[in-house]
Each structure stands twice: as C-alpha cells, then as structure tokens.
Write a protein that holds these residues in place. Structure first.
Motif, PDB file in Angstrom:
ATOM      1  N   THR A 263      36.322  48.773  29.098  1.00 44.89           N
ATOM      2  CA  THR A 263      35.785  47.100  29.143  1.00 44.89           C
ATOM      3  C   THR A 263      36.017  46.109  29.426  1.00 44.89           C
ATOM      4  O   THR A 263      37.362  47.203  29.927  1.00 44.89           O
ATOM      5  CB  THR A 263      35.899  46.326  27.258  1.00 44.89           C
ATOM      6  OG1 THR A 263      37.333  47.164  26.429  1.00 44.89           O
ATOM      7  CG2 THR A 263      35.261  47.440  26.760  1.00 44.89           C
ATOM      8  N   TYR A 264      35.599  45.107  29.892  1.00 42.79           N
ATOM      9  CA  TYR A 264      36.100  44.589  30.615  1.00 42.79           C
ATOM     10  C   TYR A 264      36.235  43.040  30.480  1.00 42.79           C
ATOM     11  O   TYR A 264      34.700  42.904  29.739  1.00 42.79           O
ATOM     12  CB  TYR A 264      35.842  44.687  32.228  1.00 42.79           C
ATOM     13  CG  TYR A 264      37.003  45.140  33.376  1.00 42.79           C
ATOM     14  CD1 TYR A 264      37.525  45.016  33.713  1.00 42.79           C
ATOM     15  CD2 TYR A 264      35.644  46.732  33.526  1.00 42.79           C
ATOM     16  CE1 TYR A 264      38.351  46.731  35.099  1.00 42.79           C
ATOM     17  CE2 TYR A 264      36.596  48.136  33.532  1.00 42.79           C
ATOM     18  CZ  TYR A 264      38.514  47.534  34.090  1.00 42.79           C
ATOM     19  OH  TYR A 264      38.262  49.016  35.027  1.00 42.79           O
ATOM     20  N   GLY A 265      36.857  41.500  30.385  1.00 43.78           N
ATOM     21  CA  GLY A 265      35.947  40.554  29.974  1.00 43.78           C
ATOM     22  C   GLY A 265      34.875  39.994  31.111  1.00 43.78           C
ATOM     23  O   GLY A 265      33.770  39.435  30.230  1.00 43.78           O
ATOM     24  N   LYS A 266      34.819  40.491  31.887  1.00 44.84           N
ATOM     25  CA  LYS A 266      34.367  39.550  33.778  1.00 44.84           C
ATOM     26  C   LYS A 266      34.042  40.543  34.138  1.00 44.84           C
ATOM     27  O   LYS A 266      34.136  42.121  34.702  1.00 44.84           O
ATOM     28  CB  LYS A 266      35.383  38.961  34.152  1.00 44.84           C
ATOM     29  CG  LYS A 266      35.452  37.766  33.613  1.00 44.84           C
ATOM     30  CD  LYS A 266      35.959  36.042  34.390  1.00 44.84           C
ATOM     31  CE  LYS A 266      36.840  35.621  33.554  1.00 44.84           C
ATOM     32  NZ  LYS A 266      37.299  34.133  34.533  1.00 44.84           N
ATOM     33  N   LEU A 267      31.688  40.445  34.454  1.00 44.10           N
ATOM     34  CA  LEU A 267      31.994  41.935  35.402  1.00 44.10           C
ATOM     35  C   LEU A 267      32.355  41.891  36.970  1.00 44.10           C
ATOM     36  O   LEU A 267      32.163  42.962  37.231  1.00 44.10           O
ATOM     37  CB  LEU A 267      30.308  41.334  35.134  1.00 44.10           C
ATOM     38  CG  LEU A 267      29.757  42.898  36.338  1.00 44.10           C
ATOM     39  CD1 LEU A 267      29.307  43.817  36.440  1.00 44.10           C
ATOM     40  CD2 LEU A 267      27.829  41.135  36.631  1.00 44.10           C
ATOM     41  N   LYS A 268      32.898  40.310  37.232  1.00 39.16           N
ATOM     42  CA  LYS A 268      33.107  40.802  38.283  1.00 39.16           C
ATOM     43  C   LYS A 268      34.552  41.252  39.084  1.00 39.16           C
ATOM     44  O   LYS A 268      34.824  42.210  39.999  1.00 39.16           O
ATOM     45  CB  LYS A 268      33.228  39.704  39.013  1.00 39.16           C
ATOM     46  CG  LYS A 268      34.780  38.745  38.473  1.00 39.16           C
ATOM     47  CD  LYS A 268      34.737  36.903  38.912  1.00 39.16           C
ATOM     48  CE  LYS A 268      36.339  36.560  38.101  1.00 39.16           C
ATOM     49  NZ  LYS A 268      36.555  35.137  38.859  1.00 39.16           N
ATOM     50  N   ASP A 269      34.958  41.183  37.193  1.00 32.15           N
ATOM     51  CA  ASP A 269      36.566  42.368  37.467  1.00 32.15           C
ATOM     52  C   ASP A 269      36.150  43.839  37.589  1.00 32.15           C
ATOM     53  O   ASP A 269      36.697  44.837  38.009  1.00 32.15           O
ATOM     54  CB  ASP A 269      36.806  41.808  35.804  1.00 32.15           C
ATOM     55  CG  ASP A 269      38.139  40.462  36.403  1.00 32.15           C
ATOM     56  OD1 ASP A 269      38.008  40.277  37.440  1.00 32.15           O
ATOM     57  OD2 ASP A 269      37.835  39.807  35.005  1.00 32.15           O
ATOM     58  N   ALA A 270      35.040  44.531  36.982  1.00 35.16           N
ATOM     59  CA  ALA A 270      34.636  45.544  35.829  1.00 35.16           C
ATOM     60  C   ALA A 270      34.740  46.059  37.496  1.00 35.16           C
ATOM     61  O   ALA A 270      34.792  47.292  38.634  1.00 35.16           O
ATOM     62  CB  ALA A 270      33.518  45.864  35.094  1.00 35.16           C
ATOM     63  N   VAL A 271      33.331  45.710  38.408  1.00 36.95           N
ATOM     64  CA  VAL A 271      32.838  45.280  39.285  1.00 36.95           C
ATOM     65  C   VAL A 271      34.004  46.120  40.526  1.00 36.95           C
ATOM     66  O   VAL A 271      33.995  47.240  41.168  1.00 36.95           O
ATOM     67  CB  VAL A 271      31.779  44.473  40.316  1.00 36.95           C
ATOM     68  CG1 VAL A 271      31.615  45.274  42.007  1.00 36.95           C
ATOM     69  CG2 VAL A 271      31.055  44.668  39.128  1.00 36.95           C
ATOM     70  N   SER A 272      35.241  44.897  41.060  1.00 37.80           N
ATOM     71  CA  SER A 272      36.108  44.935  41.498  1.00 37.80           C
ATOM     72  C   SER A 272      36.500  46.389  41.837  1.00 37.80           C
ATOM     73  O   SER A 272      37.813  47.310  42.365  1.00 37.80           O
ATOM     74  CB  SER A 272      37.168  43.670  41.468  1.00 37.80           C
ATOM     75  OG  SER A 272      38.222  43.722  43.003  1.00 37.80           O
ATOM     76  N   ASN A 273      37.293  46.761  40.267  1.00 30.91           N
ATOM     77  CA  ASN A 273      38.470  47.585  40.040  1.00 30.91           C
ATOM     78  C   ASN A 273      37.479  48.823  40.535  1.00 30.91           C
ATOM     79  O   ASN A 273      38.396  49.883  40.447  1.00 30.91           O
ATOM     80  CB  ASN A 273      38.752  47.284  38.491  1.00 30.91           C
ATOM     81  CG  ASN A 273      40.213  46.639  38.117  1.00 30.91           C
ATOM     82  OD1 ASN A 273      40.400  46.072  39.275  1.00 30.91           O
ATOM     83  ND2 ASN A 273      39.767  45.756  36.809  1.00 30.91           N
ATOM     84  N   LEU A 274      36.377  48.649  39.565  1.00 28.64           N
ATOM     85  CA  LEU A 274      35.116  50.514  40.098  1.00 28.64           C
ATOM     86  C   LEU A 274      35.394  50.746  41.622  1.00 28.64           C
ATOM     87  O   LEU A 274      35.685  51.754  41.863  1.00 28.64           O
ATOM     88  CB  LEU A 274      34.026  50.219  39.043  1.00 28.64           C
ATOM     89  CG  LEU A 274      34.910  50.441  37.727  1.00 28.64           C
ATOM     90  CD1 LEU A 274      33.159  49.970  37.041  1.00 28.64           C
ATOM     91  CD2 LEU A 274      35.298  51.375  37.457  1.00 28.64           C
ATOM     92  N   LEU A 275      34.903  50.066  42.184  1.00 28.17           N
ATOM     93  CA  LEU A 275      34.998  49.859  43.039  1.00 28.17           C
ATOM     94  C   LEU A 275      35.720  50.038  44.642  1.00 28.17           C
ATOM     95  O   LEU A 275      35.743  51.460  44.558  1.00 28.17           O
ATOM     96  CB  LEU A 275      33.815  48.727  43.952  1.00 28.17           C
ATOM     97  CG  LEU A 275      32.341  48.195  44.015  1.00 28.17           C
ATOM     98  CD1 LEU A 275      32.146  47.573  44.283  1.00 28.17           C
ATOM     99  CD2 LEU A 275      31.903  49.926  44.000  1.00 28.17           C
ATOM    100  N   HIS A 276      36.959  49.561  44.035  1.00 21.10           N
ATOM    101  CA  HIS A 276      38.819  49.972  44.032  1.00 21.10           C
ATOM    102  C   HIS A 276      38.834  51.588  43.946  1.00 21.10           C
ATOM    103  O   HIS A 276      39.264  51.569  44.840  1.00 21.10           O
ATOM    104  CB  HIS A 276      39.015  49.265  43.389  1.00 21.10           C
ATOM    105  CG  HIS A 276      40.616  49.344  44.667  1.00 21.10           C
ATOM    106  ND1 HIS A 276      41.010  48.896  46.182  1.00 21.10           N
ATOM    107  CD2 HIS A 276      41.928  49.499  44.228  1.00 21.10           C
ATOM    108  CE1 HIS A 276      41.970  49.372  46.189  1.00 21.10           C
ATOM    109  NE2 HIS A 276      42.558  49.726  45.303  1.00 21.10           N
ATOM    110  N   LYS A 277      37.947  52.188  43.760  1.00 20.79           N
ATOM    111  CA  LYS A 277      38.535  53.349  42.676  1.00 20.79           C
ATOM    112  C   LYS A 277      38.132  54.434  43.055  1.00 20.79           C
ATOM    113  O   LYS A 277      38.074  55.454  43.318  1.00 20.79           O
ATOM    114  CB  LYS A 277      38.837  53.529  40.772  1.00 20.79           C
ATOM    115  CG  LYS A 277      39.554  52.391  40.662  1.00 20.79           C
ATOM    116  CD  LYS A 277      39.268  52.610  39.044  1.00 20.79           C
ATOM    117  CE  LYS A 277      40.718  52.514  38.008  1.00 20.79           C
ATOM    118  NZ  LYS A 277      40.208  52.403  36.772  1.00 20.79           N
ATOM    119  N   ARG A 278      36.796  53.987  43.693  1.00 10.50           N
ATOM    120  CA  ARG A 278      35.894  54.770  44.488  1.00 10.50           C
ATOM    121  C   ARG A 278      35.631  54.820  45.880  1.00 10.50           C
ATOM    122  O   ARG A 278      34.306  54.603  46.566  1.00 10.50           O
ATOM    123  CB  ARG A 278      34.699  55.078  43.817  1.00 10.50           C
ATOM    124  CG  ARG A 278      34.626  54.991  42.088  1.00 10.50           C
ATOM    125  CD  ARG A 278      33.412  55.011  41.556  1.00 10.50           C
ATOM    126  NE  ARG A 278      33.609  55.061  40.343  1.00 10.50           N
ATOM    127  CZ  ARG A 278      33.332  55.811  38.662  1.00 10.50           C
ATOM    128  NH1 ARG A 278      33.087  56.810  39.653  1.00 10.50           N
ATOM    129  NH2 ARG A 278      33.726  55.515  37.980  1.00 10.50           N
TER     130      ARG A 278
END
Length: 278
Positions: A263-278
């Motif tokens: 879970t993430y509080g904000k969508l932009k944080d999730a997108v940033s982290n997931l794209l960075h990992k991939r």
C-alpha cells in the motif's frame, strides 16, 4: 362557452405579448440560468415564444373546458430545461411569478366588465385557470423528473463503463483509478473486467487507486480483496493507493490482512517506486 367566458378568452389572447413582456421584465440576474435577466437577446426571444405558447395553451382551457391538451407544452419545455441543467426550483419559481401576472390580467378584465360579470363567473374562471396552472406544473415536474432520472442513469452507466479501465503505464505496470460512488461499480462486473484487462496487457503489477472514492461498504471492500486473490492466481501483484481510514477499518472488520498487500498513501509514490524497481 358562455358569452363572458368567450370575452375573457379573447381578452387574454390579446394580452399575450404584454404578459410575456411583464414576465421577462421581472427576471433577475441568475448565474448559469436560462431565466437570467442578462441572457442574450436570442435566449430572451426564445423565452418569449415559449411564454406565448404557454399562455395560449392555458387560455385554451377556458374554451375547451379540459386539461387534456396541457402535456405538449409541459413535456417539450421540461425536457429542454432538464437537458440544459436548469434547476427545477427555478422553473417552479417562474411559474409562480407568471401565475400572478396572469391572474392580474383577469382582475383587469373583471374591472372592465363589472356590470356583466357575476360572482359565480369569477369563481368558475378562478377554479378553471388555477387548475390549469397546477396541472401544468404537475406535468412539468413529472417530465422534468423523468428526463433528469434518465440522464442520471445514462451518466451512471457511462461512469460504470469508463471507470474500470486498466491504464498501462509501462510494459508490466497498470493502474485502475476508481472514481465516484462505489455503488457505480457493483453491478458492472468490474472485477472481471479488471482481471481480463490486466491479463491481456500481460501485467505483473496492478495499482488500484481508491483516492477518488469517498466511501466504501463492507460488500465492496470484500470484493476488492477478492480481486487481489484472483490476480495473485494470475501471477499479478496488487498495490493499493489512497486507502482512506474507513476503508482500512472495514477491511480489518472483515479480517483482511493488509500485511500481505503493498500500500501507498499516494498514487504518484507507488508509480515512482514500482517503475524504478522495474
């Protein structure tokens, strides 16, 4: 129709233009309203024509002695008002204003022909014309409600069709932004749509964003987490963003373990982290 009623009928038809102008002059500034006093000349003429049509329809009741022909005006104008988004209360207020103008013209007629008019005549005209106004308002309200309800249903269906697309933001990551009342999704097989789209896009991670959902009930919370389990069977990880406290509380009450879900509080944080990992 007796002689004096015929004279009243003819008199009122002669007053159509004057009554319309008096009504138009009574308008005030109303923001985003077709009735606004600062409306364009085209809109003003359009209102004038509608008012002429209305007056002739009401006056015709004196001649026919029947209310059966009122629905044409009511349906046509109510449909236009509902489709244009004009609030119903504004139309009702203008009905009230014009009724006052209309009845004043009858008083003028009575003053002009006092010696030939009986109390019974006055009571009869008052009864007939007020019934005509009341019936017209009733019909107008009914048709307005039908159109507004149909529009709301169409909008709800459109939201349902558009509100569960999986938006691909990379080759392996997608986002589902849920927006509006959660009821809009219950009857739309949105869970199946999400899974099929995620599979077709060959995603490995799906973000479900709830920040646009003001509230959620137990049934829908349970269904959301069923989606998580089904996506897991397809090899797709699920991430939730924008989870409100009440949604989290409902999940806890259902015994759903958040520790297994990212879970993430904000969508932009999730997108940033997931794209960075991939």
């Amino acid at each position: 129709m007796d002689k004096m009623t015929q004279k009243l009928h003819d008199f009122l038809l002669q007053q159509v233009n004057e009554m319309a102008q008096e009504w138009l002059d009574s308008r005030e500034i109303e923001e985003y309203s077709v009735y606004s006093a600062d409306a364009s000349s085209e809109v003003t003429e359009y209102l004038r024509e509608q008012n002429h049509y209305f007056t002739r329809t009401i006056v015709q009741v004196l001649k026919e002695g029947s209310l059966k022909n009122l629905s044409g005006w009511a349906q046509e104008i109510a449909t236009k008002r509902a489709r244009s988004g004009n609030p119903l209360y504004q139309s009702i207020r203008h009905f009230k204003t014009f009724r006052f103008i209309f009845l004043n013209r009858i008083e003028v007629f009575v003053d002009l022909h006092q010696s030939n008019i009986t109390q019974r005549d006055i009571l009869l005209w008052n009864k007939i014309l007020n019934e005509a106004f009341d019936r017209m308002i009733e019909l107008f309200t009914r048709y307005y409600g039908e159109v507004a309800e149909a529009q709301a249903y169409s909008q709800k269906m459109l939201i349902s069709e558009l509100s569960t697309p999986v938006i691909s933001i990379s080759d392996t990551v997608g986002v589902v932004p849920l927006i509006g009342q959660i009821d809009d999704y219950k009857s739309n097989d949105f869970a199946e749509k999400i899974m099929l789209q995620a599979k077709d896009l060959e995603l490995s991670c799906l973000i479900i964003d709830l920040s646009g959902v003001p509230s959620i009930d137990t049934m829908m919370t349970n269904e959301l987490f069923q989606v998580v389990n089904m996506l897991e069977l397809l090899g797709i990880d699920t991430t939730f963003t924008g989870i409100r406290p009440e949604i989290a509380l409902t999940a806890v009450q259902l015994g759903i373990d958040f520790s297994k879900i990212r879970t993430y509080g904000k969508l932009k944080d999730a997108v940033s982290n997931l794209l960075h990992k991939r």
